[in-house]
Scaffold this motif. Structure first.
Motif, PDB file in Angstrom:
ATOM      1  N   HIS A   1      -6.484 -11.828 -20.921  1.00  0.00           N
ATOM      2  CA  HIS A   1      -5.533 -10.751 -20.635  1.00  0.00           C
ATOM      3  C   HIS A   1      -6.263  -9.520 -20.095  1.00  0.00           C
ATOM      4  CE1 HIS A   1      -2.117  -8.052 -21.228  1.00  0.00           C
ATOM      5  NE2 HIS A   1      -2.917  -7.266 -21.936  1.00  0.00           N
ATOM      6  N   ASN A   2      -7.405  -9.201 -20.708  1.00  0.00           N
ATOM      7  CA  ASN A   2      -8.188  -8.051 -20.256  1.00  0.00           C
ATOM      8  C   ASN A   2      -8.709  -8.252 -18.835  1.00  0.00           C
ATOM      9  OD1 ASN A   2      -7.774  -6.853 -22.737  1.00  0.00           O
ATOM     10  ND2 ASN A   2      -9.791  -7.365 -23.528  1.00  0.00           N
TER      11      ASN A   2
ATOM     12  N   GLN B   1      -7.670  -4.890 -24.761  1.00  0.00           N
ATOM     13  CA  GLN B   1      -7.511  -5.272 -26.156  1.00  0.00           C
ATOM     14  C   GLN B   1      -8.890  -5.508 -26.764  1.00  0.00           C
ATOM     15  OE1 GLN B   1      -5.091  -8.804 -25.854  1.00  0.00           O
ATOM     16  NE2 GLN B   1      -3.188  -7.631 -25.721  1.00  0.00           N
ATOM     17  N   GLN B   2      -9.017  -5.204 -28.040  1.00  0.00           N
ATOM     18  CA  GLN B   2     -10.253  -5.422 -28.774  1.00  0.00           C
ATOM     19  C   GLN B   2     -10.009  -6.531 -29.789  1.00  0.00           C
ATOM     20  OE1 GLN B   2     -13.078  -3.599 -28.020  1.00  0.00           O
ATOM     21  NE2 GLN B   2     -11.801  -2.743 -26.401  1.00  0.00           N
ATOM     22  N   THR B   3     -10.946  -7.448 -29.922  1.00  0.00           N
ATOM     23  CA  THR B   3     -10.823  -8.550 -30.877  1.00  0.00           C
ATOM     24  C   THR B   3     -11.832  -8.369 -31.994  1.00  0.00           C
ATOM     25  OG1 THR B   3     -10.189 -10.043 -29.088  1.00  0.00           O
ATOM     26  CG2 THR B   3     -10.898 -11.057 -31.146  1.00  0.00           C
TER      27      THR B   3
ATOM     28  N   LYS C   1      -5.332  -2.595 -29.620  1.00  0.00           N
ATOM     29  CA  LYS C   1      -5.578  -1.789 -28.426  1.00  0.00           C
ATOM     30  C   LYS C   1      -6.163  -0.479 -28.886  1.00  0.00           C
ATOM     31  CE  LYS C   1      -2.869  -3.056 -24.543  1.00  0.00           C
ATOM     32  NZ  LYS C   1      -2.027  -2.589 -23.488  1.00  0.00           N
ATOM     33  N   GLU C   2      -7.468  -0.487 -29.068  1.00  0.00           N
ATOM     34  CA  GLU C   2      -8.136   0.727 -29.487  1.00  0.00           C
ATOM     35  C   GLU C   2      -8.615   1.468 -28.259  1.00  0.00           C
ATOM     36  OE1 GLU C   2     -11.170  -0.146 -32.285  1.00  0.00           O
ATOM     37  OE2 GLU C   2      -9.789  -1.130 -33.659  1.00  0.00           O
ATOM     38  N   GLY C   3      -8.679   2.737 -28.393  1.00  0.00           N
ATOM     39  CA  GLY C   3      -9.124   3.546 -27.277  1.00  0.00           C
ATOM     40  C   GLY C   3      -8.049   4.547 -26.911  1.00  0.00           C
ATOM     41  N   SER C   4      -8.428   5.505 -26.151  1.00  0.00           N
ATOM     42  CA  SER C   4      -7.476   6.530 -25.742  1.00  0.00           C
ATOM     43  C   SER C   4      -7.157   6.366 -24.269  1.00  0.00           C
ATOM     44  CB  SER C   4      -8.076   7.914 -26.003  1.00  0.00           C
ATOM     45  OG  SER C   4      -9.286   8.051 -25.289  1.00  0.00           O
ATOM     46  N   SER C   5      -6.163   7.069 -23.828  1.00  0.00           N
ATOM     47  CA  SER C   5      -5.816   6.998 -22.412  1.00  0.00           C
ATOM     48  C   SER C   5      -6.980   7.558 -21.611  1.00  0.00           C
ATOM     49  CB  SER C   5      -4.538   7.784 -22.132  1.00  0.00           C
ATOM     50  OG  SER C   5      -4.720   9.127 -22.522  1.00  0.00           O
ATOM     51  N   LEU C   6      -7.193   7.008 -20.489  1.00  0.00           N
ATOM     52  CA  LEU C   6      -8.329   7.387 -19.646  1.00  0.00           C
ATOM     53  C   LEU C   6      -8.067   8.715 -18.962  1.00  0.00           C
ATOM     54  CD1 LEU C   6      -8.889   3.902 -18.050  1.00  0.00           C
ATOM     55  CD2 LEU C   6     -10.221   4.927 -19.868  1.00  0.00           C
TER      56      LEU C   6
ATOM     57  N   GLY D   1      -9.959   0.353 -18.136  1.00  0.00           N
ATOM     58  CA  GLY D   1     -10.986   0.463 -19.165  1.00  0.00           C
ATOM     59  C   GLY D   1     -11.716  -0.842 -19.410  1.00  0.00           C
ATOM     60  N   THR D   2     -11.452  -1.874 -18.608  1.00  0.00           N
ATOM     61  CA  THR D   2     -12.045  -3.193 -18.809  1.00  0.00           C
ATOM     62  C   THR D   2     -13.458  -3.245 -18.247  1.00  0.00           C
ATOM     63  OG1 THR D   2      -9.869  -4.219 -18.660  1.00  0.00           O
ATOM     64  CG2 THR D   2     -11.761  -5.655 -18.368  1.00  0.00           C
ATOM     65  N   ASP D   3     -14.392  -3.650 -19.083  1.00  0.00           N
ATOM     66  CA  ASP D   3     -15.779  -3.869 -18.676  1.00  0.00           C
ATOM     67  C   ASP D   3     -15.922  -5.373 -18.424  1.00  0.00           C
ATOM     68  OD1 ASP D   3     -18.502  -4.134 -18.352  1.00  0.00           O
ATOM     69  OD2 ASP D   3     -19.019  -3.292 -20.316  1.00  0.00           O
ATOM     70  N   LEU D   4     -15.943  -5.777 -17.159  1.00  0.00           N
ATOM     71  CA  LEU D   4     -15.953  -7.205 -16.823  1.00  0.00           C
ATOM     72  C   LEU D   4     -17.192  -7.926 -17.334  1.00  0.00           C
ATOM     73  CD1 LEU D   4     -14.403  -7.178 -13.241  1.00  0.00           C
ATOM     74  CD2 LEU D   4     -13.357  -7.918 -15.380  1.00  0.00           C
TER      75      LEU D   4
END
Length: 98
Positions: free
Chosen positions: A16-17, A29-31, A47-52, A59-62
């Motif tokens: 999904h990310n 999403q964080q697992t 879904k941790e984290g704040s709006s960018l 916010g996805t780090d591939l």
């Protein structure tokens, strides 16, 4: 079996990310894995984290997602081997008993 379900869920989250990596403002999403009291493991997705600050970026780090996907796949494969081995041992015990 809980390992198979947990790693399958983690792989779904990682997919999904990656699928939303080019979506503006996407928060991945964080697992996290948690041991169950009665035995086994479960995967918690959040879904941790704040709006960018810049809504133009995801916010996805591939690179991180690729590494996690490999880890989750290996965990799934290992869990499948544990289930297969337990099945073989049970079959042997049943054959001995019969």
């Amino acid at each position: 079996m809980s390992g198979l379900k947990a790693f399958s869920r983690a792989l779904d989250s990682s997919g999904h990310n990656v699928a939303n990596a080019s979506t503006s403002g996407f928060i991945p999403q964080q697992t996290s894995f948690q041991e169950q009291a009665a035995g086994g493991v479960t995967a918690n997705i959040s879904k941790e984290g704040s709006s960018l600050a810049s809504q133009e970026l995801s916010g996805t780090d591939l690179a991180n997602e690729i590494v996690q996907s490999i880890q989750f796949k290996l965990g799934f494969d290992l869990s499948a081997k544990v289930v297969k081995t337990a099945d073989e041992i049970l079959g042997t015990l049943i054959d001995i008993k019969a």
